[in-house]
Structures are given as C-alpha cells and as structure tokens.
Design a protein around this motif. Structure first.
Motif: not given
Lengths: 213, 433
Positions: A53-54, A127-128
């Motif tokens: 996620y990113y 966010s990641f």
C-alpha cells in the motif's frame, strides 16, 4: 514445494522521524514494522507475502538463532527492494508481492524475529504500509504417513489361481480398459472451443428491470 | 478505481431502469411469431424501418463519462490546495505513470523519420519504387506465410488498402470456418426470437450518428446487423475477466432473487452509449460479408475498444490516455496549455470525444484506417493520445488567438482534412523541445 503458514504477531508500525514527533510538520518517510513469532522455536523461512500500500522501498532485517552462547544479531537480508518503480505515481502501489528465500542476502535457516523497514520518499502520499503480511516456512517434503509394508515391498510372485473357464485373460482386459479410458480422455479434451452460448433460461428471457446487487 | 467503476455502473443501471419504467417497456421479451417473420424478411434492410424512437435517449454520452473521470480521487493522495511540483493542472487528478516523448519515441520507433510509412511515403510526389512497391511486396509475402506476428510488425508501417482486410484478419486471428458462419446465424436467430430494449438504443444511436455521417450512412443496414447480433453474443462475457467493469444482472420475470433465474442483460454484458456504433462503421469499408464484419468488430472490441469506456489503471485505459494527452500538452506546449486553461477551455474537454471514439467519425476514413493499423501493430491505444496532442500542436497558432471554449471548439471542429501520419511523425520526432 509445499509451504506452511507460520503464525506471527505483527506489531504496529513505528515511524522514524528526526526531531520532535509532535511538532514536526511533515509526514514520516520511514516506518518500521516488527514481526515476532509466538511459537518460540526458530524456523526456516521460505516465503513472505503481502499486499503493498504505497510503500516504495522495503528493507528486511532478520534476527537469527545462533548455536553458540553469543546473543542473536540483526542481519539485513533484503536491502532497498523496489516496490514502486516511480514513487510519485501509482505504478506498483497496490500490488501483491511474494519474496522468496533465494532472493535474500543471507541464510534464513533459524529465524527468530523479523523487522520490515518501509520507505516512501515521496511527499505526495498521505500514508503507506504493507498489509496482509504472511510468513511461510518450508512445508513437509513428503507425506508423513507410512506405507503398509506390503505396498513398498511386494512379496514374492505367487502363481495366479487357475482361471475359470470362459473368462478372458485379466492382463488383456486391463490393457483394453486402459485404451478405452485413454480414448475417452482424448475425446473429452478435444471438445470444440466455439460454444453456442445460451443466454436464456429454458427458452425464456423475459426481464423487467436490472438488479443492483 | 474499482469503486469508481462500480458507482458509475450503478448510475448506468439506474438510468436504464428509469427509462424502462417511464416508457413501460420491458427490458426483454419474446417476440410474437408474426413479428419474427417480419423481421426475418426485413433483415437486410432494417434501415428502412422508421420506428418511433423519440422517447428513447442514449443511456450516457462521452461527456457524462468525462465528468466521472474528472472527479476520480485517490484518498491516499495529497490533494492539498497549495501548488506543489506535482499539482495536476489538467482535468485528470490521478497520478498514473504515463510515457513522455523520449519513451514514446522508443516505443513507436517504426514511425521515425528514417522509416518508410504508408500515409507519408506513398503520396503522389514520391516515386513508388522508393518504398511503396517493396512494402506491398513484403505484405503479400506475410499474407502468403500466414504469419500473425510478422503481420503485426509489418502493419506498424501501415497497410496497403488492398491487403488491409486480410492483414487485420490475420492479426486478430479471425478464421472463416463454417462453425463461425454458423455461430453468426445462431446469433441472428436469437435477435429474431427475443426483443430487447437495448435494440431500440442501438437503433437510436445509429440514426443519430452513423446515418448522419457522409462516409458511413450507406452502411446503416450492416450496422444494425452487426450491433444487434453483438448484444446477443455471450462469448463477449469472457472479456470481463480482464475488464474492470462487470456485466449487469437481471432476473427472469417473477423470479427475483432466485439464482437459477439470474441472467446477464444484455446477453453480452455491454450497454451501448451514444456513439457506440461508430466503432463498427469504419470496418464496413473492409469487410462485406456480415459474419466477417461481425467477427472483426467483436475482436477489436474485446481487445481495444472496451478500454475506452471503463475506468481502470491500464496504460491503454481511457484514464491513462487522458493523462498522457494532458501531460504531453503541458510539457511540450506549455504556453498553449496555459492559455487554454486561462480562457476556461481545458484541452481535454475538446479531445476527450475524439479519444473515446478512437477518432472514428472525426478523421477521413483512409486516415482513420491508417491510424487503426498502428493500434493493431503496437497493440496499444496510446497513439490516440499522441495524435490528439499532435492535432493541438498543429493548430496551436490559431488556438492561441481564441478567447473562449466555444471558439476553441470551432477551431478544432473539423479534422477531416488532417493527415494523420505526418502529424504524428512531426510531433514525436521533429519537434524541437
């Protein structure tokens, strides 16, 4: 090769920042996730899977069990593995990733603890993290049941009992049955690829409204 | 992206359902035998029929779809008010990775200045011995060998008109087996047996778009034959495995909620929108047997055209094409981009309709077919975005003088005189950056 899921406890991500966390305006670019294993014995790590996620770059450090009385040390087993080819764009940002033992820099024989260091240098993302983290160890190589002795060590060949009159020879029957089976398999496999698809149910296609579910 | 696609689909379903209830017409019903006979007799001249379609309206038009794309937002993306180095000045706000001109030059290397092209090097001033005759000879050889991969490589330089139909069939793996002809006849039977609401939408679309076009009105009957059969073809459902969209579902009357009576509507899962028939119209120049025309269109749809009206992050998807167009314009024609933005004429508002229809109906037919040659050759729709930017570059001088969206639209209203290949070549390989 079979694999076995190892139950693990993933601690929450800790951000690393320079300066006071409360007053600093920017977002952290480095997160650390610790993974511990409740079953205390060290195991051999086979595979790590997760959904990205990113996160742009991933570094993994592992603490291994050493036989001597020296305390276990942290070793880097994966350095700056690139998950997103361009940290500013969506490429690779939500992909499913698998990492294998042979991609690691060191031997993963007796793993005690893992530490994932996530980096995302771009300021564009709010966010990641990585999600659905799962660790696998080597599964058992062969089935653990034991064969009955007579299967693996056939006894001496006995004389077949006298055949009743009129019955065909069993070996010929078995070869014919095998041929028929092979034919049916062939026919089943070679069905034509064009299907005349039917879209109605028993000839009826009366519809009123579309369904939203 | 999936969420956005899901809510867009829901809107379409609602629109179709409300049309059904307003007009009190069922989505689908079995045709009475008398009407079936009538339709069978009229099969080759459905264009002469003048049903009352005034109450029908298209389910959606490209500009509705554009509004949805403009509002796509990534919740994890910094969409703050302050301008940063990555603020999107265009309409698309999703940070997908798109190619820039050096990468496009590498990708489209066969369009370069040193390579012969049909569309440039076959003009009357150029003697055919220089390029054209040899190119035709190689094309005939490729067809004789029936080599699909070689055909795809060959067609990057354009296809001679005489060989185009066969080359496209070779690249798209279209065979003319008896079972294919039989399949088409089966679809025709399905059309005759069941009457769908979607049929009226197709009629309306053809009457509104292709029938009014100087090049395509002669093919009106063919368009009905292809599109009506297309909506009955369940093999198209297979493409939803790699399409972000999902086919709409319905239940047989009286059996709501029972899974054994759940069906897809229309049978191929594709609801046509305003302009859909323009995907088929250019193909009518190439193929004259209906079943061949049908197969080619179906293959082109499940390989390329579906990407132009569904929301996904694929590099050939419409979102990436829009972003590619805007990025190219912003990077290489910054003054023009800024000027158009200032006067309230965002360039994408003008070029979106070109890209959604793959330029069908906007370019002259021979130029359009040269463009679609390259789509097949490179197996990608990015060339549509590059052409859109090249058109803006070509008319930049006039566009710099306009002062409103309406006058910008007027400058770019008529593309029928444009020559596609020189525009692409100049934009990619000959512009000083």
């Amino acid at each position: 090769m079979s694999r076995l899921l190892v139950p693990c406890h993933v601690k929450g991500a800790v951000a690393l920042q320079v300066g006071d966390v409360r007053t600093f305006q920017g977002r952290p670019g480095v997160l650390v996730i610790d993974v511990t294993f409740p079953s205390a014995e060290p195991f051999e790590l086979q595979e790590i899977t997760f959904k990205n996620y990113y996160t742009a770059f991933l570094t993994i450090r592992v603490r291994q069990h050493t036989s001597a009385h020296t305390p276990a040390k942290w070793v880097t087993c994966l350095r700056d593995y690139c998950l997103m080819s361009d940290p500013h764009s969506e490429d690779g940002a939500q992909e499913y990733v698998s990492l294998f033992k042979h991609q690691m820099l060191c031997d993963m024989a007796r793993v005690l603890e893992l530490r994932l260091i996530l980096r995302q240098p771009s300021p564009l993302w709010l966010s990641f993290t990585v999600e659905e983290l799962q660790i696998y160890q080597q599964g058992p190589k062969s089935p653990s049941m034991t064969f009955p002795k007579w299967l693996s060590h056939p006894g001496p060949c006995e004389q077949p009992a006298l055949l009743l009159e009129g019955l065909p020879d069993p070996s010929r029957v078995s070869s014919e049955v095998q041929q028929m089976w092979a034919l049916t398999e062939m026919i089943r496999a070679s069905h034509t690829s064009t299907r005349i698809g039917r879209f109605d149910v028993d000839g009826c296609y009366d519809l009123n409204l579309l369904s939203y579910t | 992206m999936r969420k956005a696609q899901g809510s867009w689909e829901k809107r379409i379903l609602k629109s179709l359902n409300s049309m059904c209830t307003e007009l009190s017409i069922p989505l689908a019903r079995k045709r009475p035998v008398g009407q079936q006979k009538e339709l069978l007799n009229k099969w080759n001249e459905m264009g002469t029929d003048e049903p009352d379609l005034s109450l029908f309206r298209p389910v959606y038009a490209p500009k509705d779809f554009l509004e949805v794309l403009i509002n796509l937002r990534n919740p994890n993306y910094e969409n703050g008010d302050s301008l940063s180095f990555r603020t999107h000045l265009g309409l698309i706000q999703v940070p997908l990775k798109v190619k820039d001109i050096p990468e496009l030059k590498e990708c489209f290397v066969e369009l370069g200045l040193n390579t012969g092209q049909l569309g440039i090097d076959d003009s009357t001033q150029v003697p055919p011995e220089l390029f054209e005759s040899e190119h035709v000879r190689i094309g005939q050889k490729v067809l004789a060998e029936q080599d699909s991969a070689a055909a795809q490589q060959y067609i990057r330089q354009g296809s001679p008109t005489a060989l185009r139909a066969e080359l496209w069939a070779l690249i798209l793996n279209i065979s003319s087996q008896p079972e294919d002809i039989l399949y088409y006849e089966q679809l025709k039977t399905n059309v005759i047996q069941h009457d769908l609401l979607v049929d009226s939408l197709i009629y309306k679309d053809v009457k509104l778009t292709a029938s009014n076009d100087d090049y395509y009105f002669v093919f009106e009957d063919y368009l009905y034959q292809v599109l009506l059969c297309f909506s009955r073809d369940t093999s198209v459902l297979a493409h939803f495995a790699y399409n972000s969209a999902s086919p709409p579902k319905s239940y047989i009357r009286g059996k709501l909620g029972l899974e054994e009576y759940a069906v897809f509507y229309p049978p191929n899962g594709v609801i046509p929108f305003h302009g859909f028939s323009m995907y088929v119209a250019p193909l009518c120049f190439l193929y004259h047997e209906p079943y061949k025309l049908y197969q080619t269109f179906r293959e082109m749809y499940v390989r390329f055209f579906f990407r132009l009206h569904s929301i996904s992050s694929h590099p050939s998807g419409i979102v990436s094409l829009c972003l590619l167009f805007e990025t190219l314009l912003q990077t290489y024609l910054p003054q023009l981009f800024y000027h158009l933005r200032e006067i309230g004429a965002q360039p994408l508002r003008i070029s979106f309709k070109w890209m959604v229809r793959a330029f069908s109906g906007y370019l002259a037919t021979d130029q359009l077919l040269l463009l679609w040659d390259r789509i097949l050759g490179y197996n990608s729709l990015e060339i549509l975005a590059v052409l859109a930017a090249a058109v803006f570059a070509f008319r930049a001088v006039n566009l710099m003088e306009v002062t409103s969206l309406a006058s910008a639209e007027a400058v770019l209203a008529d593309l029928s005189t444009l020559k596609v290949m020189p525009l692409l070549q100049i934009f990619l390989f000959a512009t000083v950056t």
